[in-house]
Design a protein around this motif. Structure first.
Motif, PDB file in Angstrom:
ATOM      1  N   PRO A   1       8.112  -2.968  -8.132  1.00  0.00           N
ATOM      2  CA  PRO A   1       6.878  -3.621  -7.680  1.00  0.00           C
ATOM      3  C   PRO A   1       6.669  -4.932  -8.428  1.00  0.00           C
ATOM      4  O   PRO A   1       7.060  -5.056  -9.594  1.00  0.00           O
ATOM      5  N   SER A   2       6.072  -5.910  -7.774  1.00  0.00           N
ATOM      6  CA  SER A   2       5.870  -7.225  -8.397  1.00  0.00           C
ATOM      7  C   SER A   2       4.994  -7.139  -9.643  1.00  0.00           C
ATOM      8  O   SER A   2       5.104  -7.979 -10.539  1.00  0.00           O
TER       9      SER A   2
ATOM     10  N   TYR B   1      12.825   6.999  10.562  1.00  0.00           N
ATOM     11  CA  TYR B   1      13.027   5.722  11.242  1.00  0.00           C
ATOM     12  C   TYR B   1      11.713   5.040  11.631  1.00  0.00           C
ATOM     13  O   TYR B   1      11.584   3.825  11.554  1.00  0.00           O
ATOM     14  N   PHE B   2      10.729   5.824  12.063  1.00  0.00           N
ATOM     15  CA  PHE B   2       9.538   5.248  12.668  1.00  0.00           C
ATOM     16  C   PHE B   2       8.333   5.209  11.727  1.00  0.00           C
ATOM     17  O   PHE B   2       7.236   4.843  12.144  1.00  0.00           O
ATOM     18  N   LEU B   3       8.522   5.586  10.479  1.00  0.00           N
ATOM     19  CA  LEU B   3       7.428   5.554   9.514  1.00  0.00           C
ATOM     20  C   LEU B   3       7.730   4.514   8.438  1.00  0.00           C
ATOM     21  O   LEU B   3       8.857   4.425   7.953  1.00  0.00           O
TER      22      LEU B   3
ATOM     23  N   ARG C   1       6.675   4.313   5.303  1.00  0.00           N
ATOM     24  CA  ARG C   1       6.795   4.778   3.923  1.00  0.00           C
ATOM     25  C   ARG C   1       8.211   5.267   3.607  1.00  0.00           C
ATOM     26  O   ARG C   1       8.820   5.978   4.391  1.00  0.00           O
ATOM     27  N   ARG C   2       8.705   4.877   2.414  1.00  0.00           N
ATOM     28  CA  ARG C   2       9.996   5.344   1.934  1.00  0.00           C
ATOM     29  C   ARG C   2       9.820   5.854   0.513  1.00  0.00           C
ATOM     30  O   ARG C   2       9.149   5.223  -0.303  1.00  0.00           O
ATOM     31  N   TYR C   3      10.449   6.982   0.236  1.00  0.00           N
ATOM     32  CA  TYR C   3      10.264   7.658  -1.049  1.00  0.00           C
ATOM     33  C   TYR C   3      11.612   8.148  -1.558  1.00  0.00           C
ATOM     34  O   TYR C   3      12.419   8.695  -0.794  1.00  0.00           O
ATOM     35  N   THR C   4      11.875   7.920  -2.834  1.00  0.00           N
ATOM     36  CA  THR C   4      13.106   8.386  -3.472  1.00  0.00           C
ATOM     37  C   THR C   4      12.770   9.031  -4.805  1.00  0.00           C
ATOM     38  O   THR C   4      11.902   8.537  -5.537  1.00  0.00           O
TER      39      THR C   4
ATOM     40  N   SER D   1       7.386   3.508  -1.699  1.00  0.00           N
ATOM     41  CA  SER D   1       7.108   2.192  -1.112  1.00  0.00           C
ATOM     42  C   SER D   1       5.610   1.933  -0.988  1.00  0.00           C
ATOM     43  O   SER D   1       5.177   0.775  -0.986  1.00  0.00           O
ATOM     44  N   ASN D   2       4.811   2.997  -0.895  1.00  0.00           N
ATOM     45  CA  ASN D   2       3.357   2.827  -0.839  1.00  0.00           C
ATOM     46  C   ASN D   2       2.783   2.325  -2.161  1.00  0.00           C
ATOM     47  O   ASN D   2       1.629   1.894  -2.230  1.00  0.00           O
ATOM     48  N   LYS D   3       3.607   2.403  -3.221  1.00  0.00           N
ATOM     49  CA  LYS D   3       3.172   1.911  -4.537  1.00  0.00           C
ATOM     50  C   LYS D   3       3.903   0.630  -4.922  1.00  0.00           C
ATOM     51  O   LYS D   3       3.974   0.274  -6.101  1.00  0.00           O
ATOM     52  N   GLY D   4       4.472  -0.026  -3.917  1.00  0.00           N
ATOM     53  CA  GLY D   4       5.056  -1.343  -4.149  1.00  0.00           C
ATOM     54  C   GLY D   4       6.551  -1.382  -4.384  1.00  0.00           C
ATOM     55  O   GLY D   4       7.122  -2.464  -4.560  1.00  0.00           O
ATOM     56  N   TRP D   5       7.222  -0.227  -4.354  1.00  0.00           N
ATOM     57  CA  TRP D   5       8.663  -0.208  -4.560  1.00  0.00           C
ATOM     58  C   TRP D   5       9.377  -0.695  -3.293  1.00  0.00           C
ATOM     59  O   TRP D   5       9.113  -0.199  -2.189  1.00  0.00           O
ATOM     60  N   ASN D   6      10.269  -1.648  -3.457  1.00  0.00           N
ATOM     61  CA  ASN D   6      11.007  -2.237  -2.334  1.00  0.00           C
ATOM     62  C   ASN D   6      12.337  -1.500  -2.181  1.00  0.00           C
ATOM     63  O   ASN D   6      13.392  -1.997  -2.574  1.00  0.00           O
TER      64      ASN D   6
END
Length: 309
Positions: free
Chosen positions: A30-31, A232-234, A236-239, A265-270
């Protein structure tokens, strides 16, 4: 003579640009995050890979990794083994050079295996796990099948999987535990709060954080599990990265596990669709994302360190 030498130098420089134009710096943090350390890991470097035009070879959908002696092996969903020469120096990914691309196939056969997902080393050969027709096969480092490996009998029943696309996403190996593999999602009719890792005879349970996409041994008893939540259609991405101690399981086969890091990704992770992980040095690992051959996704290569307690 001078003109000939100049021409050779130009061709070498031009070739060098072709080989490395596919790797560029990419920031996944995240920035707002200034430190590279995060939870139990430290992100050392991250790169974006774009290899479509190298030597006329299209490289995409990388879903499993293995590393040995400077060579990075990757399998794609479509049944290809891709070999790169990887240079890491001062905890940075310096160079990634395409070496070769092989079809996963039987000896003297043009028919090759599809739906390859997990990858790991077994001595001088490679173990590959598959979905659809769930199995683990041993291949040479040139993609030629050596033999089919024994896996847990439960995993051989295709009716127990949630779907054909939820097969054996990850595979790991060491001499003590043998082959360890796991389905992406828990099998039917089991408690979904726990994932299960399967050796040929033993089942190891740990708390679920997402879907399993990659496995790699940290040391003799601890295994690193790569998990993700992706659709594919959402947007949000989480790892997540989880350490599971296979030597600390109770009578119900529930093992001690530790969430090392979670990227949302909802917390700024690209981030993207991470599916493969391999060890490249002491406490150092690389993970890769599968771009699904989709122009809107990215192939990311992330080098990280598991921090000492």
């Amino acid at each position: 003579m001078k003109n000939s030498t100049d021409k050779i130098i130009f061709l070498l420089l031009f070739s060098w640009q072709l080989l490395f134009a596919g790797m560029t710096a990419f920031e996944i943090k995240p920035s707002s995050m200034k430190e590279s350390s995060y939870e139990k890991i430290k992100i050392l470097d991250s790169k974006r890979l774009e290899f479509d035009d190298i030597s006329g070879v299209k490289i995409s959908e990388l879903s499993g990794l293995a590393y040995k002696n400077g060579l990075l092996y990757a399998v794609s969903d479509r049944g290809y083994l891709v070999v790169f020469r990887l240079l890491i120096k001062h905890d940075k990914i310096i160079k990634l050079t395409f070496v070769h691309k092989y079809k996963l196939r039987k000896k003297h056969s043009k028919i090759h295996h599809h739906d390859s997902e997990g990858l790991t080393l077994k001595e001088d050969d490679l173990l590959v796990s598959f979905e659809g027709k769930e199995r683990v096969n041993l291949f040479t480092t040139k993609g030629v099948k050596v033999k089919k490996m024994q896996i847990n009998k439960i995993l051989q029943n295709t009716k127990l999987y949630e779907s054909k696309n939820k097969g054996l996403e990850g595979v790991a190996y060491n001499k003590k535990y043998g082959i360890i593999t796991a389905p992406e999602e828990p099998l039917k009719n089991v408690d979904k709060k726990y994932h299960r890792l399967y050796s040929s005879r033993t089942i190891y349970k740990f708390q679920a954080y997402g879907n399993i996409t990659g496995l790699e041994f940290i040391d003799e008893n601890n295994i690193l599990v790569l998990l993700r939540s992706y659709h594919y259609f959402l947007p949000r991405r989480y790892t997540a990265l989880v350490k599971v101690n296979l030597s600390s399981c109770n009578k119900k086969h529930l093992c001690k596990s530790e969430l090392l890091a979670a990227f949302d990704s909802n917390k700024g992770w690209n981030i993207d669709n991470f599916e493969g992980v391999t060890k490249v040095g002491k406490n150092r690992f690389i993970m890769v994302s599968d771009d699904n051959n989709n122009m809107f996704q990215k192939t990311l290569l992330v080098l990280f360190e598991i921090r000492k307690d």
